[in-house]
Design an enzyme around this catalytic site. Structure first.
Site, PDB file in Angstrom:
ATOM      1  N   SER A 188      -5.855  -6.360   3.445  1.00 46.27           N
ATOM      2  CA  SER A 188      -4.610  -7.093   3.688  1.00 46.27           C
ATOM      3  C   SER A 188      -4.654  -8.371   2.848  1.00 46.27           C
ATOM      4  O   SER A 188      -5.711  -8.745   2.343  1.00 46.27           O
ATOM      5  CB  SER A 188      -4.554  -7.462   5.176  1.00 46.27           C
ATOM      6  OG  SER A 188      -3.620  -8.476   5.434  1.00 46.27           O
ATOM      7  N   TYR A 201      -7.395 -10.639  13.156  1.00 46.82           N
ATOM      8  CA  TYR A 201      -6.934  -9.718  12.109  1.00 46.82           C
ATOM      9  C   TYR A 201      -7.551 -10.091  10.764  1.00 46.82           C
ATOM     10  O   TYR A 201      -8.064  -9.241  10.034  1.00 46.82           O
ATOM     11  CB  TYR A 201      -5.407  -9.769  12.052  1.00 46.82           C
ATOM     12  CG  TYR A 201      -4.761  -8.790  11.093  1.00 46.82           C
ATOM     13  CD1 TYR A 201      -4.558  -7.457  11.465  1.00 46.82           C
ATOM     14  CD2 TYR A 201      -4.335  -9.186   9.826  1.00 46.82           C
ATOM     15  CE1 TYR A 201      -3.959  -6.565  10.591  1.00 46.82           C
ATOM     16  CE2 TYR A 201      -3.744  -8.300   8.951  1.00 46.82           C
ATOM     17  CZ  TYR A 201      -3.547  -6.986   9.335  1.00 46.82           C
ATOM     18  OH  TYR A 201      -2.961  -6.102   8.478  1.00 46.82           O
TER      19      TYR A 201
HETATM   20  P1  NDP Z   1       2.116   0.932  11.188  1.00 48.91           P
HETATM   21  O1  NDP Z   1       2.159   0.253  12.508  1.00 48.91           O
HETATM   22  O2  NDP Z   1       3.324   1.622  10.676  1.00 48.91           O
HETATM   23  O3  NDP Z   1       0.889   1.928  11.104  1.00 48.91           O
HETATM   24  C1  NDP Z   1      -0.287   1.719  11.802  1.00 48.91           C
HETATM   25  C2  NDP Z   1      -0.921   3.058  11.950  1.00 48.91           C
HETATM   26  O4  NDP Z   1      -2.205   2.909  12.566  1.00 48.91           O
HETATM   27  C3  NDP Z   1      -0.108   3.981  12.826  1.00 48.91           C
HETATM   28  O5  NDP Z   1       0.000   5.194  12.158  1.00 48.91           O
HETATM   29  C4  NDP Z   1      -0.931   4.107  14.096  1.00 48.91           C
HETATM   30  O6  NDP Z   1      -0.828   5.408  14.636  1.00 48.91           O
HETATM   31  C5  NDP Z   1      -2.328   3.877  13.577  1.00 48.91           C
HETATM   32  N1  NDP Z   1      -3.233   3.378  14.599  1.00 48.91           N
HETATM   33  C6  NDP Z   1      -3.280   2.142  15.153  1.00 48.91           C
HETATM   34  N2  NDP Z   1      -4.243   2.099  16.083  1.00 48.91           N
HETATM   35  C7  NDP Z   1      -4.813   3.325  16.114  1.00 48.91           C
HETATM   36  C8  NDP Z   1      -5.853   3.907  16.879  1.00 48.91           C
HETATM   37  N3  NDP Z   1      -6.518   3.217  17.810  1.00 48.91           N
HETATM   38  N4  NDP Z   1      -6.194   5.192  16.638  1.00 48.91           N
HETATM   39  C9  NDP Z   1      -5.527   5.901  15.696  1.00 48.91           C
HETATM   40  N5  NDP Z   1      -4.525   5.419  14.953  1.00 48.91           N
HETATM   41  C10 NDP Z   1      -4.177   4.141  15.168  1.00 48.91           C
HETATM   42  O7  NDP Z   1       1.690  -0.236  10.183  1.00 48.91           O
HETATM   43  P2  NDP Z   1       1.373  -0.273   8.620  1.00 48.91           P
HETATM   44  O8  NDP Z   1       1.701   0.985   7.953  1.00 48.91           O
HETATM   45  O9  NDP Z   1       1.951  -1.531   8.169  1.00 48.91           O
HETATM   46  O10 NDP Z   1      -0.212  -0.483   8.674  1.00 48.91           O
HETATM   47  C11 NDP Z   1      -1.136   0.397   8.056  1.00 48.91           C
HETATM   48  C12 NDP Z   1      -2.341  -0.404   7.600  1.00 48.91           C
HETATM   49  O11 NDP Z   1      -1.932  -1.331   6.599  1.00 48.91           O
HETATM   50  C13 NDP Z   1      -2.989  -1.234   8.708  1.00 48.91           C
HETATM   51  O12 NDP Z   1      -4.395  -1.229   8.545  1.00 48.91           O
HETATM   52  C14 NDP Z   1      -2.455  -2.626   8.447  1.00 48.91           C
HETATM   53  O13 NDP Z   1      -3.312  -3.616   8.939  1.00 48.91           O
HETATM   54  C15 NDP Z   1      -2.409  -2.611   6.929  1.00 48.91           C
HETATM   55  N6  NDP Z   1      -1.551  -3.625   6.345  1.00 48.91           N
HETATM   56  C16 NDP Z   1      -0.200  -3.636   6.526  1.00 48.91           C
HETATM   57  C17 NDP Z   1       0.574  -4.613   5.923  1.00 48.91           C
HETATM   58  C18 NDP Z   1       2.050  -4.658   6.055  1.00 48.91           C
HETATM   59  O14 NDP Z   1       2.657  -5.625   5.552  1.00 48.91           O
HETATM   60  N7  NDP Z   1       2.704  -3.687   6.671  1.00 48.91           N
HETATM   61  C19 NDP Z   1      -0.022  -5.654   5.100  1.00 48.91           C
HETATM   62  C20 NDP Z   1      -1.442  -5.542   4.961  1.00 48.91           C
HETATM   63  C21 NDP Z   1      -2.167  -4.569   5.570  1.00 48.91           C
HETATM   64  P3  NDP Z   1      -0.326   5.658  16.164  1.00 48.91           P
HETATM   65  O15 NDP Z   1       1.002   4.964  16.266  1.00 48.91           O
HETATM   66  O16 NDP Z   1      -0.258   7.124  16.303  1.00 48.91           O
HETATM   67  O17 NDP Z   1      -1.385   5.030  17.004  1.00 48.91           O
END
Ligand code: NDP
Length: 253
Positions: A143, A156
């Site tokens: 991130s 985070y």
């Molecule tokens: P979303 O909330 O759309 O996606 C998060 C994903 O993580 C979901 O698919 C969720 O699946 C899964 N997830 C969370 N907790 C669990 C768990 N305990 N077990 C299994 N799956 C889990 O967010 P983003 O697409 O934005 O985030 C994806 C990654 O990118 C993350 O690591 C985030 O920190 C990182 N990121 C995002 C940024 C942004 O601006 N959007 C910036 C920088 C980094 P489910 O709902 O099925 O649990």
């Protein structure tokens, strides 16, 4: 082009059922990989598989809760049972609890660290025996909080900073096995995660627009190309690297 061809490869994407994970899955599926969508939410998992298959890709879902060590290990075991190989692991599942540091409980701190960082370690460790057989690619999602801090993001930022250092260590440990481990640092991307952030942090939407040289929020599809590159033979001598996909955010003083 062979350099970017993923035909016959199997890719597990944690959190592949939406947002950035699905953006990367779409790219890798278009390059020929079979995608294992690995999230908690069954409805989101099957919708993502449907979308990948409708676009001509090969995909299936294996439910996982990355907070549980057994679930991480079962994900890899079931992938091996179903497909007989594992070539690419994308450690993308993640979440945040936005609070001032003085308000964090120890349990909240651990939930963030375990969801974002420990899970990536456990999935990578579980994947190692399979990847060792014919080489592999691990892609960790960091991130901007891997390099910057924010008052609402102590846990985070700690998890995402740790992701970069873990990436370098895994890369050095497993280079001998032809396993490349790299990290992507997304800028601000329009997903469910940041929809919540925009609700919770006043002025965030506009401040990101103002601070991003590309003058827009990123979208999940911005991650298709980098995922293919880091999953493909094109990146076979790239390991331990951290690549920002941020519209220039981290380059602006
Ligand atoms: P979303 O909330 O759309 O996606 C998060 C994903 O993580 C979901 O698919 C969720 O699946 C899964 N997830 C969370 N907790 C669990 C768990 N305990 N077990 C299994 N799956 C889990 O967010 P983003 O697409 O934005 O985030 C994806 C990654 O990118 C993350 O690591 C985030 O920190 C990182 N990121 C995002 C940024 C942004 O601006 N959007 C910036 C920088 C980094 P489910 O709902 O099925 O649990």
């Amino acid at each position: 082009m062979q350099l970017f061809d993923l035909s016959g490869r199997v890719a597990v994407v944690t959190g592949g059922n939406g947002g950035i994970g699905l953006g990367m899955a779409k790219g890798m599926a278009a390059a020929g990989a079979t995608i294992v969508v690995a999230g908690r939410d069954a409805a989101k998992n099957s919708a993502a598989v449907k979308e990948l298959v409708a676009a001509g890709g090969k995909a299936g879902a294996i439910p996982v809760d990355v907070l549980e060590e057994d679930s991480c290990r079962a994900l890899i075991d079931q992938t091996m049972k179903a497909h007989g190989r594992l070539d690419i692991l994308v450690n993308n599942a993640g979440m945040s609890i936005r609070k001032q540091p003085e308000q964090y409980t120890r349990a909240e701190w651990h939930t963030v660290l375990d969801s974002n960082l420990t899970s990536a370690f456990l999935c990578s460790q579980a994947a190692y025996p399979a990847m060792k057989q014919r080489g592999g690619k691990i892609i960790n999602i960091g991130s901007m909080m891997s390099i910057f801090g924010a008052p609402f993001a102590t846990a985070y930022a700690a998890s995402k900073g740790g992701m970069v250092q873990m990436t370098k260590s895994l890369a050095t440990a497993w280079a001998k096995d032809n396993i490349q481990v790299n990290a992507i640092l997304p800028g601000w991307i329009d997903t469910a995660l940041t929809k919540r952030a925009r609700e919770q942090v006043q002025g965030l939407h506009d401040s990101v627009l103002k601070r991003t040289p590309a003058a827009r929020w990123g979208v999940p599809d911005d991650f298709a190309g980098i995922a293919v590159f880091l999953a493909a033979p094109a990146s076979d001598f790239v390991t331990g690297a951290t690549i920002a996909v941020d519209g220039g955010y981290s380059s602006l003083a």
